[in-house]
Design a protein around this motif. Structure first.
Motif, PDB file in Angstrom:
ATOM      1  N   ARG A 221       0.871  -1.198   0.000  1.00  0.00           N
ATOM      2  CA  ARG A 221       0.000   0.000   0.000  1.00  0.00           C
ATOM      3  C   ARG A 221       0.901   1.239   0.000  1.00  0.00           C
ATOM      4  O   ARG A 221       0.978   2.002   0.959  1.00  0.00           O
ATOM      5  CB  ARG A 221      -0.932  -0.048   1.216  1.00  0.00           C
ATOM      6  N   TYR A 222       1.593   1.408  -1.128  1.00  0.00           N
ATOM      7  CA  TYR A 222       2.669   2.399  -1.209  1.00  0.00           C
ATOM      8  C   TYR A 222       2.195   3.855  -1.078  1.00  0.00           C
ATOM      9  O   TYR A 222       2.839   4.633  -0.370  1.00  0.00           O
ATOM     10  CB  TYR A 222       3.458   2.213  -2.506  1.00  0.00           C
ATOM     11  N   PRO A 223       1.108   4.266  -1.728  1.00  0.00           N
ATOM     12  CA  PRO A 223       0.683   5.676  -1.581  1.00  0.00           C
ATOM     13  C   PRO A 223       0.390   6.042  -0.128  1.00  0.00           C
ATOM     14  O   PRO A 223       0.754   7.130   0.322  1.00  0.00           O
ATOM     15  CB  PRO A 223      -0.583   5.757  -2.443  1.00  0.00           C
ATOM     16  N   GLU A 224      -0.245   5.128   0.619  1.00  0.00           N
ATOM     17  CA  GLU A 224      -0.536   5.397   2.034  1.00  0.00           C
ATOM     18  C   GLU A 224       0.760   5.498   2.837  1.00  0.00           C
ATOM     19  O   GLU A 224       0.905   6.389   3.690  1.00  0.00           O
ATOM     20  CB  GLU A 224      -1.415   4.287   2.612  1.00  0.00           C
ATOM     21  N   ALA A 225       1.675   4.589   2.554  1.00  0.00           N
ATOM     22  CA  ALA A 225       2.961   4.602   3.268  1.00  0.00           C
ATOM     23  C   ALA A 225       3.738   5.878   2.974  1.00  0.00           C
ATOM     24  O   ALA A 225       4.291   6.514   3.879  1.00  0.00           O
ATOM     25  CB  ALA A 225       3.788   3.379   2.869  1.00  0.00           C
ATOM     26  N   GLN A 226       3.753   6.273   1.695  1.00  0.00           N
ATOM     27  CA  GLN A 226       4.449   7.497   1.297  1.00  0.00           C
ATOM     28  C   GLN A 226       3.847   8.713   2.002  1.00  0.00           C
ATOM     29  O   GLN A 226       4.564   9.610   2.448  1.00  0.00           O
ATOM     30  CB  GLN A 226       4.326   7.701  -0.225  1.00  0.00           C
ATOM     31  N   SER A 227       2.526   8.744   2.086  1.00  0.00           N
ATOM     32  CA  SER A 227       1.835   9.874   2.712  1.00  0.00           C
ATOM     33  C   SER A 227       2.217  10.021   4.181  1.00  0.00           C
ATOM     34  O   SER A 227       2.510  11.126   4.656  1.00  0.00           O
ATOM     35  CB  SER A 227       0.317   9.686   2.575  1.00  0.00           C
ATOM     36  N   VAL A 228       2.242   8.900   4.905  1.00  0.00           N
ATOM     37  CA  VAL A 228       2.599   8.938   6.334  1.00  0.00           C
ATOM     38  C   VAL A 228       4.042   9.403   6.506  1.00  0.00           C
ATOM     39  O   VAL A 228       4.334  10.275   7.339  1.00  0.00           O
ATOM     40  CB  VAL A 228       2.406   7.550   6.981  1.00  0.00           C
ATOM     41  N   ALA A 229       4.952   8.837   5.702  1.00  0.00           N
ATOM     42  CA  ALA A 229       6.371   9.204   5.805  1.00  0.00           C
ATOM     43  C   ALA A 229       6.585  10.673   5.438  1.00  0.00           C
ATOM     44  O   ALA A 229       7.369  11.382   6.094  1.00  0.00           O
ATOM     45  CB  ALA A 229       7.212   8.311   4.896  1.00  0.00           C
ATOM     46  N   SER A 230       5.898  11.144   4.428  1.00  0.00           N
ATOM     47  CA  SER A 230       6.036  12.547   3.995  1.00  0.00           C
ATOM     48  C   SER A 230       5.556  13.504   5.067  1.00  0.00           C
ATOM     49  O   SER A 230       6.149  14.570   5.277  1.00  0.00           O
ATOM     50  CB  SER A 230       5.259  12.780   2.694  1.00  0.00           C
ATOM     51  N   ASP A 231       4.475  13.140   5.775  1.00  0.00           N
ATOM     52  CA  ASP A 231       3.966  13.982   6.871  1.00  0.00           C
ATOM     53  C   ASP A 231       5.021  14.144   7.963  1.00  0.00           C
ATOM     54  O   ASP A 231       5.212  15.236   8.503  1.00  0.00           O
ATOM     55  CB  ASP A 231       2.695  13.368   7.477  1.00  0.00           C
ATOM     56  N   ILE A 232       5.711  13.055   8.269  1.00  0.00           N
ATOM     57  CA  ILE A 232       6.759  13.112   9.293  1.00  0.00           C
ATOM     58  C   ILE A 232       7.910  13.990   8.823  1.00  0.00           C
ATOM     59  O   ILE A 232       8.423  14.833   9.579  1.00  0.00           O
ATOM     60  CB  ILE A 232       7.279  11.696   9.619  1.00  0.00           C
ATOM     61  N   CYS A 249       9.395   2.440  -0.062  1.00  0.00           N
ATOM     62  CA  CYS A 249       8.264   2.533  -1.002  1.00  0.00           C
ATOM     63  C   CYS A 249       8.768   2.579  -2.444  1.00  0.00           C
ATOM     64  O   CYS A 249       8.236   1.878  -3.311  1.00  0.00           O
ATOM     65  CB  CYS A 249       7.427   3.773  -0.707  1.00  0.00           C
ATOM     66  N   LEU A 250       9.772   3.397  -2.686  1.00  0.00           N
ATOM     67  CA  LEU A 250      10.336   3.499  -4.040  1.00  0.00           C
ATOM     68  C   LEU A 250      10.964   2.178  -4.462  1.00  0.00           C
ATOM     69  O   LEU A 250      10.829   1.742  -5.609  1.00  0.00           O
ATOM     70  CB  LEU A 250      11.372   4.624  -4.090  1.00  0.00           C
ATOM     71  N   TYR A 251      11.638   1.537  -3.548  1.00  0.00           N
ATOM     72  CA  TYR A 251      12.276   0.231  -3.808  1.00  0.00           C
ATOM     73  C   TYR A 251      11.224  -0.802  -4.189  1.00  0.00           C
ATOM     74  O   TYR A 251      11.376  -1.539  -5.160  1.00  0.00           O
ATOM     75  CB  TYR A 251      13.035  -0.177  -2.550  1.00  0.00           C
ATOM     76  N   TYR A 252      10.123  -0.823  -3.436  1.00  0.00           N
ATOM     77  CA  TYR A 252       9.072  -1.804  -3.707  1.00  0.00           C
ATOM     78  C   TYR A 252       8.244  -1.438  -4.939  1.00  0.00           C
ATOM     79  O   TYR A 252       7.509  -2.281  -5.450  1.00  0.00           O
ATOM     80  CB  TYR A 252       8.157  -1.949  -2.489  1.00  0.00           C
TER      81      TYR A 252
END
Length: 526
Positions: A221-232, A249-252
């Motif tokens: 679920r890469y978009p969700e993961a990216q969103s959480v990491a970007s917020d941090i 996320c980019l790797y996967y």
């Protein structure tokens, strides 16, 4: 000027000349008095007055801060509480008020510092302990929060808010424990669930957010993961864990070069970050092995390519997207090596990893066509066409549907035992062989059941020969048309075809030797 100088003040000289000289070249006496340094500590009463004035001024700032706080203008409230603290840095309530304001501004780490300073100044300051506990809770420090909340209950036994927050802290500890066990079991969905529950009380905890983001990435679920990491990272651009998750996320998503950049950045911020180090190593190894496989395939070294793709698949089982591509690549090689069943299996594995992977559906459909599994091929082509309605995909679906329709009719090529590209001469030879094999006279001594079955086969052989020996009928049959629906003359007599083929009456006969038992025949040609 209203201030007279006495001779004693003026020094030894008391003449008018001296006075005039002094008045014409020196500043006036009131000016000199104004510039004299004032030592306030010399007078205790002046000291008290000054402290009282500072306290009054600080209280004024606090009241203004309170007014802004009530109006929810927290930035201005913060400024006035800071002014109050600057004047009276030993007042615990001022730190407490500023901590409350910082909490409303979601600046929990600063609020925690102010709360801690407040209780250092006054250990009986219940609100200070309460705010410290709440800050710890919001930041995910459940153990520290529990200690603070216990202190609140020591000061005020029936404090319902502290009791509730203490329960929240206990819940967070339990969710952390469950998440740790679930992560070890690779039950990433459960970890996400636990972190979501924990974040309800610890909404500012970066540690929980990073763990959730990592598991979302592991679930694909890469978009969700990216969103959480970007917020941090918006709040803390040096957070090594968040940088690692962005890279993951980019790797996967098979963006390996960009992923490596984030892993390197994460290691720069946190040199001991083992997960980032391992992911960086895997990313480089996976890219290298995949490229080796691609080169071997292009060079026509299919066995080598097959082995290289197999090695690449062992590097990181978690890399869903890249592994899906590797399975599909290996399926392509497998089809080249005529390992069609293995190729179908690899495509199925690729689709299991990535249900949106169109290329894997197309490859599997082609393998199904090659192995004459037409229903399965139609199913895959339908899936592809529903997803991407292109002319090419529509054409592939039509071909598969036609082959499926053809497969449900009698397969005249199979009846005669010839290839679909058999020549006219090969079809004649095949008919001769099969007609003799299944002719009823040859099986006259067999059981009734066997005679019936052989007669049926004899008729099918004649029917197959009638169609495949007629160019027009053969063409229509090969195109998938139903010959009876096309008003083609399909009436025939298998015996007449046989006689015509073998030269008419008396030209051929079967004679059985009864003493030899059933099934022993000899052939006589005229």
């Amino acid at each position: 000027m209203g201030i007279l100088r006495t001779p004693a003040e003026g020094g030894a000289e008391g003449s008018m000349k001296g006075t005039h000289h002094a008045s014409s070249h020196s500043p006036p006496l009131y000016s000199k008095m104004a510039t004299v340094d004032f030592d306030s500590s010399a007078d205790p009463e002046m000291d008290l007055t000054s402290d009282e004035e500072l306290e009054r001024e600080a209280e004024g700032f606090k009241e203004q801060g309170n007014a802004y706080y009530v109006k929810k203008d927290y930035s201005d409230a913060f400024d006035f509480y800071t002014k109050a603290i600057d004047l009276c840095p030993k007042n615990a309530s001022y730190y407490g008020n500023r901590a409350a304001t910082l909490m409303m501004l979601s600046r929990y780490r600063e609020a925690l510092e102010d709360s801690q300073q407040a209780v250092r100044l006054d250990d009986s300051f219940m609100k200070g302990h309460m705010r410290e506990g709440k800050c710890h809770l919001l930041l995910g420090n459940a153990m520290a929060a529990s200690r603070c909340l216990q202190r609140v209950l020591e000061l005020e036994l029936d404090n319902s808010q502290a009791q509730q927050e203490l329960k929240n802290a206990e819940s967070i500890l339990e969710y952390e424990r469950m998440a740790e066990i679930s992560f070890e079991k690779r039950d990433f969905r459960m970890v996400v669930f636990c972190m979501d529950r924990a974040l309800e009380s610890a909404s500012a905890c970066h540690r929980f957010k990073v763990l959730k983001a990592e598991c979302l990435a592991l679930l694909g679920r890469y978009p969700e993961a990216q969103s959480v990491a970007s917020d941090i990272l918006r709040m803390d651009s040096t957070n090594g864990d968040a940088l690692y998750v962005r890279g993951l996320c980019l790797y996967y998503e098979d963006c390996i070069d960009k992923a490596v950049q984030f892993f390197v950045q994460a290691l720069r911020m946190a040199p001991d970050h083992e997960k980032a180090r391992l992911a960086c190593r895997n990313a480089k190894a996976l890219k290298a092995k995949k490229e080796e496989g691609n080169k071997a395939f292009k060079d026509g070294s299919y066995e080598e390519a097959y082995d290289l793709y197999s090695e690449a698949l062992t590097i990181d089982p978690n890399n869903i997207k890249t592994n899906a591509k590797l399975y599909c690549n290996r399926a392509t090689v497998g089809s080249k090596l005529n390992k069609l069943e293995q190729a179908i299996e690899d495509c199925t594995k690729a689709i299991k990893l990535d249900e949106t992977y169109i290329k894997a559906y197309l490859r599997r459909a082609q393998c199904y066509m090659d192995t004459e599994q037409y229903e399965e091929a139609v199913r895959d082509y339908e899936k592809v066409y529903q997803t991407e309605k292109t002319k090419e995909h529509k054409n592939l679906l039509k071909i598969a549907q036609l082959e499926l329709k053809k497969s449900k009719r009698k397969d005249y090529y199979k009846v005669l035992g010839v290839d679909k590209h058999a020549t006219e001469d090969e079809i004649k030879k095949a008919y001769r062989k099969r007609a003799l094999m299944h002719h009823p006279d040859r099986h006259s001594g067999a059981s009734a059941e066997v005679q019936k079955e052989e007669e049926k086969k004899f008729k099918e052989v004649g029917e197959a020969f009638t169609v495949l020996s007629d160019p027009k009928k053969k063409s229509r049959y090969d195109s998938g048309h139903d010959l009876e629906d096309d008003d083609m003359n399909m009436d025939f007599d298998a015996n007449n075809i046989f006689k015509a083929f073998f030269g008419g009456p008396g030209g051929f006969s079967f004679e059985g030797n009864s003493s030899s038992g059933p099934g022993n025949f000899f052939f006589q040609f005229g």
